[in-house]
Scaffold this active site. Sequence first.
Site, PDB file in Angstrom:
ATOM      1  N   SER A 189     -27.615  66.328  21.511  1.00 36.92           N
ATOM      2  CA  SER A 189     -28.135  64.974  21.740  1.00 36.92           C
ATOM      3  C   SER A 189     -28.763  64.802  23.111  1.00 36.92           C
ATOM      4  CB  SER A 189     -27.023  63.928  21.528  1.00 36.92           C
ATOM      5  OG  SER A 189     -26.469  64.037  20.230  1.00 36.92           O
ATOM      6  N   ARG A 190     -29.217  65.912  23.693  1.00 38.75           N
ATOM      7  CA  ARG A 190     -29.868  65.905  25.014  1.00 38.75           C
ATOM      8  C   ARG A 190     -28.939  65.441  26.131  1.00 38.75           C
ATOM      9  NH1 ARG A 190     -32.560  68.738  22.334  1.00 38.75           N
ATOM     10  NH2 ARG A 190     -34.824  68.764  22.160  1.00 38.75           N
ATOM     11  N   LEU A 191     -27.640  65.496  25.912  1.00 35.49           N
ATOM     12  CA  LEU A 191     -26.679  65.161  26.964  1.00 35.49           C
ATOM     13  C   LEU A 191     -26.271  66.458  27.665  1.00 35.49           C
ATOM     14  CD1 LEU A 191     -24.474  62.475  25.158  1.00 35.49           C
ATOM     15  CD2 LEU A 191     -26.445  62.149  26.679  1.00 35.49           C
TER      16      LEU A 191
END
Length: 212
Positions: A189-191
Amino acid sequence: MDLSALREEYTRDGLNSDSLAPTPTLQFTKWFEQAQTMQIAEPNAMSLATVSADGQPSLRTVLLKYYDDKGFVFFTNYTSNKAQHIESNPNVALMFLWLGLERQIVIRGQAEKIGKAETMKYFLSRPHGSQLGAWVSHQSSVITGRKILELKMDEMKRKFQQGEVPVPSFWGGYRVKPEQIEFWQGRPSRLHDRFCYQKADNNDWNIERLAP
């Protein structure tokens, strides 16, 4: 061409403060050895960013040849564009991108020439063809065709067919002395996980987690 749907979900690994080495050199070694174990192509290939005297940025790929706590060393022609940029502005950045491990490392610091003895030691370890190649190319200069390089190489082979190839006076190494090193690990999730080692006044390293 619309590339908005082109994406990868990074799920391979994570990075947390407990797993970090106390110094960026040790952490770099840990990750570099893992890149070698995973047989990442050219794991020592790194992007080198420089800025010219008139403020124009430039980017190219060079090869890391060795490193230690003092910095990261690469070699080049001292008349090249990158060398001219460093002469006027020694602030540079390096980046290693290892997509197979979903990782990148960004190094910011200052580049300085290494000593002649250090350059000679590395030059003598190079293959014969690479030694000759250092004499052939006036890096970044305009040439009319590849034939010029081939003829120059033939000339160098004849000139240095007996004995060792000397180190060109216009060729040598730079050491990038890091002031900041960031380790980036892709996450879902692009975290992403990002940790930055920042050089302190006492030459110790402060470590901070950065938002992705």
